[in-house]
Design a protein around this motif. Structure first.
Motif, PDB file in Angstrom:
ATOM      1  N   ARG A  24     -13.164 -52.916 -41.808  1.00  0.00           N
ATOM      2  CA  ARG A  24     -11.897 -53.334 -41.259  1.00  0.00           C
ATOM      3  C   ARG A  24     -12.143 -54.458 -40.285  1.00  0.00           C
ATOM      4  NH1 ARG A  24      -9.557 -47.305 -40.067  1.00  0.00           N
ATOM      5  NH2 ARG A  24      -9.176 -46.748 -42.217  1.00  0.00           N
ATOM      6  N   ARG A  25     -11.173 -55.295 -40.135  1.00  0.00           N
ATOM      7  CA  ARG A  25     -11.395 -56.432 -39.278  1.00  0.00           C
ATOM      8  C   ARG A  25     -10.123 -56.824 -38.579  1.00  0.00           C
ATOM      9  NH1 ARG A  25      -9.176 -60.208 -42.666  1.00  0.00           N
ATOM     10  NH2 ARG A  25      -9.319 -59.681 -44.845  1.00  0.00           N
ATOM     11  N   SER A  26     -10.299 -57.483 -37.516  1.00  0.00           N
ATOM     12  CA  SER A  26      -9.191 -58.043 -36.771  1.00  0.00           C
ATOM     13  C   SER A  26      -9.740 -59.195 -35.976  1.00  0.00           C
ATOM     14  CB  SER A  26      -8.583 -56.999 -35.842  1.00  0.00           C
ATOM     15  OG  SER A  26      -7.579 -57.583 -35.053  1.00  0.00           O
ATOM     16  N   ARG A  34      -7.416 -61.218 -39.148  1.00  0.00           N
ATOM     17  CA  ARG A  34      -7.537 -61.300 -40.578  1.00  0.00           C
ATOM     18  C   ARG A  34      -8.517 -62.403 -40.939  1.00  0.00           C
ATOM     19  NH1 ARG A  34      -2.294 -62.158 -41.841  1.00  0.00           N
ATOM     20  NH2 ARG A  34      -1.928 -59.953 -41.904  1.00  0.00           N
ATOM     21  N   PRO A  61      -6.242 -62.204 -48.464  1.00  0.00           N
ATOM     22  CA  PRO A  61      -6.511 -60.884 -47.908  1.00  0.00           C
ATOM     23  C   PRO A  61      -5.956 -59.803 -48.804  1.00  0.00           C
ATOM     24  CG  PRO A  61      -5.514 -62.345 -46.280  1.00  0.00           C
ATOM     25  CD  PRO A  61      -5.403 -63.010 -47.602  1.00  0.00           C
ATOM     26  N   ILE A  62      -6.616 -58.716 -48.840  1.00  0.00           N
ATOM     27  CA  ILE A  62      -6.170 -57.563 -49.608  1.00  0.00           C
ATOM     28  C   ILE A  62      -5.783 -56.476 -48.621  1.00  0.00           C
ATOM     29  CG2 ILE A  62      -6.824 -55.801 -51.261  1.00  0.00           C
ATOM     30  CD1 ILE A  62      -6.549 -58.475 -52.528  1.00  0.00           C
ATOM     31  N   ILE A  63      -4.623 -55.918 -48.838  1.00  0.00           N
ATOM     32  CA  ILE A  63      -4.127 -54.823 -48.001  1.00  0.00           C
ATOM     33  C   ILE A  63      -4.340 -53.526 -48.759  1.00  0.00           C
ATOM     34  CG2 ILE A  63      -2.181 -53.937 -46.686  1.00  0.00           C
ATOM     35  CD1 ILE A  63      -3.015 -56.747 -45.870  1.00  0.00           C
ATOM     36  N   ILE A  64      -5.077 -52.642 -48.198  1.00  0.00           N
ATOM     37  CA  ILE A  64      -5.278 -51.334 -48.812  1.00  0.00           C
ATOM     38  C   ILE A  64      -4.348 -50.354 -48.112  1.00  0.00           C
ATOM     39  CG2 ILE A  64      -6.921 -49.518 -49.363  1.00  0.00           C
ATOM     40  CD1 ILE A  64      -7.539 -52.115 -50.749  1.00  0.00           C
ATOM     41  N   ALA A  87      -2.182 -48.962 -43.363  1.00  0.00           N
ATOM     42  CA  ALA A  87      -2.582 -50.147 -44.120  1.00  0.00           C
ATOM     43  C   ALA A  87      -3.729 -50.815 -43.390  1.00  0.00           C
ATOM     44  CB  ALA A  87      -1.411 -51.123 -44.261  1.00  0.00           C
ATOM     45  N   THR A  88      -4.714 -51.202 -44.144  1.00  0.00           N
ATOM     46  CA  THR A  88      -5.861 -51.902 -43.552  1.00  0.00           C
ATOM     47  C   THR A  88      -6.153 -53.141 -44.371  1.00  0.00           C
ATOM     48  OG1 THR A  88      -7.358 -50.499 -44.828  1.00  0.00           O
ATOM     49  CG2 THR A  88      -6.924 -49.844 -42.584  1.00  0.00           C
ATOM     50  N   GLU A  89      -6.566 -54.159 -43.670  1.00  0.00           N
ATOM     51  CA  GLU A  89      -7.018 -55.369 -44.334  1.00  0.00           C
ATOM     52  C   GLU A  89      -8.519 -55.253 -44.527  1.00  0.00           C
ATOM     53  OE1 GLU A  89      -5.937 -58.410 -41.653  1.00  0.00           O
ATOM     54  OE2 GLU A  89      -3.818 -58.350 -42.154  1.00  0.00           O
ATOM     55  N   ALA A 122     -14.125 -56.081 -50.489  1.00  0.00           N
ATOM     56  CA  ALA A 122     -13.304 -55.404 -51.480  1.00  0.00           C
ATOM     57  C   ALA A 122     -14.087 -54.997 -52.716  1.00  0.00           C
ATOM     58  CB  ALA A 122     -12.141 -56.309 -51.883  1.00  0.00           C
ATOM     59  N   VAL A 151      -0.896 -59.166 -50.730  1.00  0.00           N
ATOM     60  CA  VAL A 151      -1.155 -58.381 -51.930  1.00  0.00           C
ATOM     61  C   VAL A 151      -1.835 -57.095 -51.500  1.00  0.00           C
ATOM     62  CG1 VAL A 151      -2.374 -58.296 -54.109  1.00  0.00           C
ATOM     63  CG2 VAL A 151      -1.375 -60.431 -53.354  1.00  0.00           C
ATOM     64  N   VAL A 208      -2.983 -52.803 -52.504  1.00  0.00           N
ATOM     65  CA  VAL A 208      -3.279 -51.750 -53.470  1.00  0.00           C
ATOM     66  C   VAL A 208      -2.577 -50.488 -52.992  1.00  0.00           C
ATOM     67  CG1 VAL A 208      -5.087 -50.404 -54.574  1.00  0.00           C
ATOM     68  CG2 VAL A 208      -5.492 -52.808 -54.034  1.00  0.00           C
ATOM     69  N   THR A 243       2.152 -49.318 -42.084  1.00  0.00           N
ATOM     70  CA  THR A 243       1.953 -50.136 -40.887  1.00  0.00           C
ATOM     71  C   THR A 243       0.484 -50.477 -40.777  1.00  0.00           C
ATOM     72  OG1 THR A 243       1.785 -48.110 -39.573  1.00  0.00           O
ATOM     73  CG2 THR A 243       3.903 -49.239 -39.589  1.00  0.00           C
ATOM     74  N   ARG A 300      -1.478 -51.416 -35.139  1.00  0.00           N
ATOM     75  CA  ARG A 300      -1.860 -52.644 -34.472  1.00  0.00           C
ATOM     76  C   ARG A 300      -0.611 -53.309 -33.946  1.00  0.00           C
ATOM     77  NH1 ARG A 300      -5.594 -56.836 -37.535  1.00  0.00           N
ATOM     78  NH2 ARG A 300      -3.722 -57.845 -38.237  1.00  0.00           N
TER      79      ARG A 300
END
Lengths: 276, 328
Positions: A176-178, A180, A246-249, A263-265, A269, B136, B138, B179, B188
């Motif tokens: 995980r990162r912040s 993005r 970026p992909i949001i999981i 949700a995490t970026e 991946a 995008v 999943v 979120t 966040r």
């Protein structure tokens, strides 16, 4: 050039000589190339010292500067080298490393081995001994070809607009990162080339299984390409990396505070399971 | 518990204390599309999408099959009609529904960065900002990839699951799916402030500029308009079912490039066409597939019934397979 003249040149450069003597010293320096060079050096030094921004001009002491130079033996200041000698090995190391990295990233193309032998024709053009499928060789005049090369693609493939991936880590431990960041491309390992010919059984199997149309009609795909050898399959270059997105999981578990799913970026991946 | 919640909401009237008069006026026109659901997790929301009293809700905020709620000051009971597992949306029907009641919300399709929005929260409506529609994501369980809308809104720590988001025209942007989690595992938030909503087309903008904040901004995601529209359309259909296109495979990234099939859904389009676990998808309809996300992106714009040509690598051989996209 003697020491006395050198001292005079310093005094001249820093404006410490009376006008008459300054004129005389200038005349002497003009007669001696070495003295002229030394005078210019001292003048350059004077100009450089005056440009020092952290020392107000009125604090620059010509006397102190001259004394410092004279105490040092009034050694002629070494003409600054245009470039340090250390750059050459450093540049060589960078070039070597860069070349190795580029070669590692490139997928090797499979090229037929070519043996060049001495030509006996008057034009001294060497003959090329190139093995083709089946082991036969050909010369420049008679080119015996086997079945035409399989049509891999019907049109030039376009790179899909998809994010790139990088190595390691399952989704459970995805980094995980912040803030993005982009997803980095993982260098693909070069596949091992295998020239083993495909047996007729495998060809038939591929044709039967792969070409069935899933609408129940039982018809075969008329445009199916012939199966290739391993070398041909792996020679097809992997698609080029695509723009980074970026992909949001979205996880099944909910956030205790918001009640919404978490949700995490991810910037790593690889090995993420995707359905479709 | 139920009575106290209803009483509080009756007093508050789902009116945001921080909205301007103009914003509250706009919200009063949107509110008839919103039902407040009294779930065991706290207040949640449903959005009216059909004149027959059918409401769209988010599954994460609702666990039981029957729930009580309110719409326009009237107490209503809701029953679960259908669930769309891939998107986790639910369809609820209001019992004893009078046709013509409420306001049907349609899906917003044209959103630009910076567009001002409204989000319905348990504490009242709040202003929100549309950030991007090119995210995008999943989705859980189904592992399907979908475009997401990213929005930001001012919210303290409260239940946000399923919170409906509208634009100033009353069109539905989405229901909050998730979120964004920060490094400390909590939501966040960013310290910032959103300006008051100025794009109120039906009302003159107030002459006084007001800035609110500093306040905590939460980043949330809703499904993009294409998938949301598909869900709404499916729930509005007589079958009340949502049809997502797919071929029934799960993929990961292949080390040599492409998407390696991890599993194939039994009797799905891919299985019937002969695709197998271990096959590496390299092209779909002539478009290169660099990894599993490339595969998912290629499938996002396919339609049910469409025939696609899939090039795979199987045991070193290239095999081209025709697959008819099915309903998943």
């Amino acid at each position: 050039m003697n020491r006395k003249l050198d001292e005079k040149l310093i005094e001249l450069a820093f404006g410490d000589l009376p006008e008459e003597e300054a004129t005389r010293v200038v005349g002497e320096a003009s007669q001696d190339p070495e003295a002229a060079r030394a005078l210019q050096d001292y003048r350059d030094m004077r100009d450089g010292l005056r440009k020092l921004s952290d020392i107000p001009p009125h604090q620059l002491s010509n006397e102190r500067l001259r004394a410092a130079i004279l105490n040092r033996g009034a050694a002629k200041p070494a003409r600054p080298a245009g470039i340090s000698w250390l750059w050459m090995p450093a540049a060589a190391a960078v070039l070597t490393l860069g070349t190795l990295m580029i070669r590692q990233m490139q997928t090797p193309t499979v090229e037929p081995s070519v043996a060049i032998k001495e030509s006996t024709n008057p034009l001294q053009i060497p003959d090329l001994d190139v093995p083709v499928a089946g082991g036969t060789t050909f010369d420049g005049a008679t080119m015996a070809t086997k079945a035409p090369a399989p049509d891999i693609t019907e049109s030039a493939p376009r790179v899909a607009d998809a994010p790139t991936t990088s190595s390691a880590n399952r989704i459970a431990s995805a980094a995980r990162r912040s803030p993005r960041r982009s997803i980095e491309t993982r260098p693909k390992a070069a596949p091992k080339v295998d020239d083993t010919p495909i047996s007729a059984d495998m060809v038939a199997l591929a044709s039967n299984v792969g070409n069935r149309i899933a609408d129940g009609s039982g018809a075969r795909n008329e445009a199916a390409p012939a199966p290739m050898t391993m070398a041909g399959a792996t020679a097809m270059r992997a698609p080029a990396p695509t723009p980074k997105t970026p992909i949001i999981i979205i996880e099944a578990e909910t956030d205790a505070l918001t009640g919404a799913q978490r949700a995490t970026e991810v910037d790593n991946a690889s090995n993420v399971l995707v359905g479709g | 518990m139920f009575s106290s919640v209803v009483s509080v909401l009756a007093i508050v009237g789902i009116v945001g204390a921080d909205l301007t008069a103009a914003e509250r006026e706009v919200w009063s026109r949107i509110e008839p599309a919103v039902a407040v659901l009294n779930t065991d997790r706290g207040p949640s929301f449903g959005v009216l999408i059909d004149a027959g009293g059918y409401f769209l809700a988010q599954k994460s905020a609702l666990r039981q099959g029957r729930v009580a709620g309110r719409i326009q000051q009237r107490e209503v009971n809701f029953v679960l009609v259908a669930t769309d597992e891939p998107t986790q949306f639910m369809l609820l029907r209001a019992e004893e529904w009078t046709p013509g009641t409420g306001r049907i919300a349609n899906v917003a399709v044209d959103l630009n960065k910076g567009t001002s929005l409204f989000v319905a929260l348990p504490s009242g409506p709040a202003r929100a900002e549309f950030v991007s529609s090119d995210r995008v994501g999943v989705l859980p369980n189904s592992r399907r990839m979908a475009t997401l809308n990213e929005i930001r809104f001012e919210a303290a720590a409260e239940s946000l699951a399923g919170a409906p988001v509208f634009n100033s025209r009353g069109e539905l942007v989405g229901l909050v799916n998730a979120t964004l989690t920060g490094d400390d595992e909590g939501p966040r938030v960013t310290r910032n402030a959103l300006p008051e909503i100025r794009d109120l087309k039906t009302l003159p903008a107030p002459g006084l500029k007001r800035q609110f904040g500093p306040a905590d901004l939460t980043t949330a995601y809703t499904l993009g308009p294409k998938v949301l529209g598909r869900v709404v359309e499916g729930f509005r259909s007589p079958e009340r079912k949502v049809a997502h296109p797919g071929i029934g495979v799960f993929c990961r990234d292949a080390t040599i490039g492409g998407a390696v099939i991890d599993s194939v859904t039994d009797n799905g389009p891919a299985a019937r066409a002969g695709l197998r676990p271990g096959d590496i998808i390299r092209e779909i309809n002539g478009v290169a597939v660099p990894n599993q996300f490339g595969f998912a992106r290629a499938m996002m714009d396919k339609e049910i019934g469409q025939r696609i040509s899939v090039l795979v690598i199987r045991e070193g051989m290239q095999v081209r397979v025709n697959v008819v996209v099915g309903r998943m």
